[in-house]
Scaffold this motif. Structure first.
Motif: not given
Length: 406
Positions: A250-251, A257-260, A269-272, A362-363
């Motif tokens: 998970g980390a 995906l934090f930067v894009g 892969l994105d925010v989902h 999300i983070p």
């Protein structure tokens, strides 16, 4: 008076659990007594009867066995009562259905005399007669459960569920066995392994039992109980390793995906995916917390003989340290959320693009939940420590009182 408070010249007790075995119990007793005569062993036959109503008790007494009546139902209850009542230094236990050969016990006695604490029978090495074991036990159930046990507990026992086994009575009593049902057999080997007792195997045979009714064993029910018992006594594989794997996965996903967005070949892969990563992080942390607590609780009540260094270190630390750590995670998550809210307010509360908003939130929410989790876990562990501290204080007070009386 407890059996250990006097001496006895009985070397070997042959212990037979019994529940309506009138057809076979006499033959089993006769075979054990025949072994004693041939080998010159000072021994006794002890039948632990678990509520027979077919005359098994009377037949056992007539055949020269000592009988202990066990009212509480269960294979484990019968055996535990029998072990406590045994007079011999060594105990060899086996079912009273005539599937094991009690006239050939020399291999077990020899190994016990050599200093082994537990001598397990191995039916696969000694020979299994046609019809003596159902095919799904012989080729699936027993090999799978024995393999899982060998992997989890680093033991070499290959027939984990053999009912014929010998052991040093005092050593086994010291393990505090508590299972009431068929999993008692697994508990004996598991705890002997965890306490680093000396274990060996003795080839033994298995023939078709002499019953005229179905066996007491229920394949799927008892198989599940055995498997459940194995994992409950190995918190590393039940909690720690799966938890750490989820936490790290998970980390990594959230960080990537934090930067894009991230494109892997034809897969985007994105925010989902980031949301799933956050869920993995939180669940992984929860499972690791369960490992810490379960290890400490199991050690404090004697279910496990040792405490991992990391858990012991955590248990010794002041509560305030963990409260501070949980608060730091919580405040960090709250700070990131507040910055996002401030940025939105500064811009005049415009409509936000959901994907970019979620990438930051999300983070932040993950940190908020992680902080709450660490705080609650620290409080729970501190409550668990109270009972151990009270036990230690009581033991110290009791010792001091005895010293004053002396």
């Amino acid at each position: 008076m407890h059996r250990d408070t006097w001496t006895t010249d009985i070397e070997v007790t042959v212990l037979m659990p019994c529940l309506n075995e009138a057809r076979t119990v006499t033959r089993c007793i006769d075979k054990a007594k025949d072994y004693f005569r041939r080998a010159g062993v000072r021994g006794e036959v002890l039948v632990a009867d678990n509520g027979s109503d077919d005359g098994s008790v009377e037949l056992a007494v007539a055949a020269g066995a000592r009988v202990v009546l066990v009212d509480v139902k269960g294979y484990g209850n019968a055996l535990r009562a029998g072990i406590e009542a045994a007079s011999g230094r060594f105990v060899i236990m086996g079912d009273s259905d005539d599937s094991y050969d009690f006239s050939r016990l020399e291999g077990f006695v020899q190994k016990l005399r050599e200093g082994y604490h537990l001598a397990m029978g191995n039916r696969f090495a000694g020979g299994i007669a046609d019809g003596a074991m159902p095919w799904h036990h012989r080729y699936i159930g027993n090999p799978v459960l024995s393999g899982v046990a060998r992997f989890l507990f680093s033991t070499e026992v290959r027939d984990f569920h053999c009912g014929l086994r010998g052991f040093d009575r005092a050593a086994i009593l010291s393990l505090g066995l508590a299972s009431e049902g068929m999993e008692f057999a697994s508990e004996m080997v598991v705890k002997a392994s965890l306490h680093q007792l000396r274990i060996c195997e003795v080839p033994t045979t298995l023939v078709k039992d002499g019953r005229d009714r179905p066996p007491h064993l229920r394949s799927f029910r008892d198989g599940w109980r055995h498997l459940r018992f194995l994992f409950l006594h190995c918190p590393r594989w039940l909690f720690l390793y799966p938890g750490v794997a989820l936490l790290l996965l998970g980390a990594v996903v959230q960080s990537a995906l934090f930067v894009g967005p991230l494109v892997l070949g034809t897969v985007g892969l994105d925010v989902h995916t980031m949301l799933l990563g956050a869920a993995a992080t939180i669940v992984g942390l929860q499972i690791v917390v369960y490992w810490v607590i379960s290890q400490y609780v199991a050690w404090s009540n004697g279910a496990l003989p040792y405490l991992p260094k990391f858990v012991g270190w955590m248990a010794r630390q002041p509560l305030e340290w963990f409260l501070a750590g949980g608060a730091a995670l919580f405040v960090t998550g709250a700070l990131f959320s507040s910055l996002e809210a401030l940025s939105w307010a500064t811009a005049g509360f415009p409509a936000r693009e959901p994907t970019q908003l979620m990438r930051h939130l999300i983070p932040s929410v993950s940190l908020l939940i992680a902080g709450a989790e660490v705080t609650l876990a620290a409080l729970f562990l501190s409550i668990a420590r109270l009972g151990v501290k009270q036990q230690v204080a009581q033991a110290h007070a009791s010792t001091s009182a005895k010293a004053r009386l002396a």
